[in-house]
Design a protein around this motif. Structure first.
Motif, short mmCIF file in Angstrom:
data_model
loop_
_atom_site.label_atom_id
_atom_site.label_comp_id
_atom_site.label_asym_id
_atom_site.label_seq_id
_atom_site.Cartn_x
_atom_site.Cartn_y
_atom_site.Cartn_z
N ALA A 74 0.82 -1.23 0.04
CA ALA A 74 -0.20 0.17 0.05
C ALA A 74 1.11 0.91 0.37
O ALA A 74 1.92 1.37 0.46
CB ALA A 74 -0.85 -0.03 1.23
N TYR A 75 0.46 2.42 -0.71
CA TYR A 75 1.41 3.41 -0.92
C TYR A 75 1.70 4.44 0.08
O TYR A 75 0.16 4.16 1.10
CB TYR A 75 0.52 4.18 -1.59
N LYS A 76 2.92 4.76 0.77
CA LYS A 76 3.38 5.69 1.78
C LYS A 76 3.49 6.81 1.77
O LYS A 76 3.53 7.88 1.92
CB LYS A 76 4.28 5.28 2.70
N ARG A 77 4.89 7.10 0.78
CA ARG A 77 5.37 7.88 0.28
C ARG A 77 6.59 8.42 -0.42
O ARG A 77 6.80 7.10 -1.30
CB ARG A 77 6.08 8.98 1.74
N ILE A 78 6.88 9.19 -1.77
CA ILE A 78 8.38 8.95 -1.98
C ILE A 78 9.00 9.52 -1.56
O ILE A 78 8.81 10.74 -1.03
CB ILE A 78 7.88 10.25 -3.37
N GLU A 79 9.76 8.82 -1.65
CA GLU A 79 11.76 9.48 -1.28
C GLU A 79 12.78 9.96 -2.48
O GLU A 79 12.65 8.61 -3.65
CB GLU A 79 12.63 8.12 -0.33
N GLN A 80 13.64 10.16 -2.20
CA GLN A 80 14.90 10.39 -2.58
C GLN A 80 15.94 9.29 -2.61
O GLN A 80 16.78 9.64 -1.51
CB GLN A 80 15.44 12.01 -3.33
N VAL A 81 16.81 8.85 -3.69
CA VAL A 81 17.51 8.11 -3.05
C VAL A 81 18.44 7.58 -4.41
O VAL A 81 18.85 8.62 -5.19
CB VAL A 81 16.99 6.13 -3.94
N GLN A 82 19.55 7.32 -3.92
CA GLN A 82 20.62 7.32 -5.12
C GLN A 82 21.99 6.35 -4.84
O GLN A 82 22.25 5.91 -3.26
CB GLN A 82 21.95 8.36 -4.54
N THR A 83 22.16 5.71 -5.65
CA THR A 83 23.23 4.75 -5.49
C THR A 83 23.84 4.08 -6.56
O THR A 83 23.44 4.53 -8.39
CB THR A 83 22.18 2.57 -4.80
N ALA A 84 24.60 3.30 -6.90
CA ALA A 84 24.84 2.22 -8.19
C ALA A 84 24.01 1.91 -9.59
O ALA A 84 23.42 0.83 -8.73
CB ALA A 84 26.39 1.66 -7.83
N GLY A 85 23.93 3.45 -10.27
CA GLY A 85 23.28 2.47 -11.44
C GLY A 85 21.72 3.10 -12.02
O GLY A 85 21.51 2.98 -11.81
N TYR A 86 21.74 3.88 -9.81
CA TYR A 86 19.91 5.27 -10.02
C TYR A 86 20.45 6.21 -9.12
O TYR A 86 20.87 6.03 -8.14
CB TYR A 86 18.99 3.81 -9.71
#
Length: 285
Positions: A186-198
């Motif tokens: 079920a939907y909760k929220r949007i976060e900003q992330v970063q890792t190798a490849g994205y």
């Protein structure tokens, strides 16, 4: 945590921890090489590598994981899980699923064959310990199911926003060879992330665990997971595809926060005329 508690925790986590899907526009042949780390209460306890091959009409995947860091002081463990099957009408249809896990002197060796969503063959060693209060797994519980690896694949149809709240509306009927359970998002929220490849937004979905059979209702660990409302899956899109993969999975435990997090999500094309290879979980000593 007792053996069934570990099974329940692994059921909720395992579908995401040991499973990723390679993105493929129009089912083009492709390979995903991914790496994850696992922490508990901020301490590293495991790490793993995943390889998933997808051809035009077949897929196969293999994941390997080991304990690391402080976890090795208490028990050394390693394991391999594998899944393979067909791609039909845009859906992943599992055919074979296997798991081999060894920790200390104990082990689990599980092999399952599935046809059109129905479990046809199943071998498990060691056998589950009989308990008078355990809810029995019937033949009905083995129909219309997915294995944990296939059950975590998330392909979004249409042309809409991959980060839309309705994308989180997912339900997976899982049978892992011992327990039949449902995982609902079920939907909760949007976060900003970063890792190798994205680098970019992650769709954060709540995870709800509902066991149906193969468990003892009065076990504290099972009750804990059923009542847990803070489990999360952070899903990220792969550019140019309609596929989301786990960037992070968060599962609170009585011992602290359990977190699976990607350190690499690398995609490359398969060589021309290469088909997805069959992978079975090997026994290791």
């Amino acid at each position: 945590m007792d053996s069934l508690g570990r099974t329940a925790f692994g059921a909720a986590l395992g579908g995401f921890f040991l499973s990723v899907v390679v993105p493929m526009p129009a089912f083009a042949q492709a390979r995903l090489d991914a790496r994850y780390s696992v922490t508990l209460a901020g301490l590293t306890i495991g790490e793993g590598s995943w390889q998933v091959d997808v051809a035009d009409d077949r897929f196969s995947a293999e994941a390997k994981g080991t304990t690391s860091g402080m976890a090795k002081l208490f028990s050394s463990g390693h394991g391999t899980t594998a899944s393979q099957g067909a791609i039909k009408n845009g859906q992943f249809i599992p055919a074979n699923y296997s798991v081999y896990v060894k920790w200390g002197r104990r082990f689990e060796d599980l092999r399952m064959r599935i046809a059109n969503g129905t479990v046809k063959e199943l071998t498990v060693e060691p056998a589950m310990i009989e308990h008078p209060d355990r809810i029995k797994v019937t033949e009905a519980h083995k129909r219309n199911v997915l294995d944990p690896m296939t059950g975590s694949l998330l392909r979004v149809p249409g042309k809409g926003d991959l980060m839309a709240p309705e994308v989180c509306k997912q339900h997976a009927p899982i049978f892992d060879g011992r327990m039949r359970y449902d995982l609902t998002l079920a939907y909760k929220r949007i976060e900003q992330v970063q890792t190798a490849g994205y680098s970019g937004p992650a769709l954060v979905c709540a995870i709800y665990f509902a066991p149906l059979a193969g468990y003892v209702p009065d076990r504290a660990a099972v009750k804990y997971l059923i009542n847990q409302r803070d489990m999360e899956a952070w899903l990220v899109p792969i550019a140019g595809t309609r596929v989301l993969v786990p960037y992070k999975v968060v599962i609170p435990t009585p011992f602290g926060q359990g977190v699976l997090q990607a350190t690499q999500l690398a995609v490359s094309p398969l060589p021309p005329k290469t088909t997805a290879k069959s992978i079975a979980a090997p026994k290791t000593n």
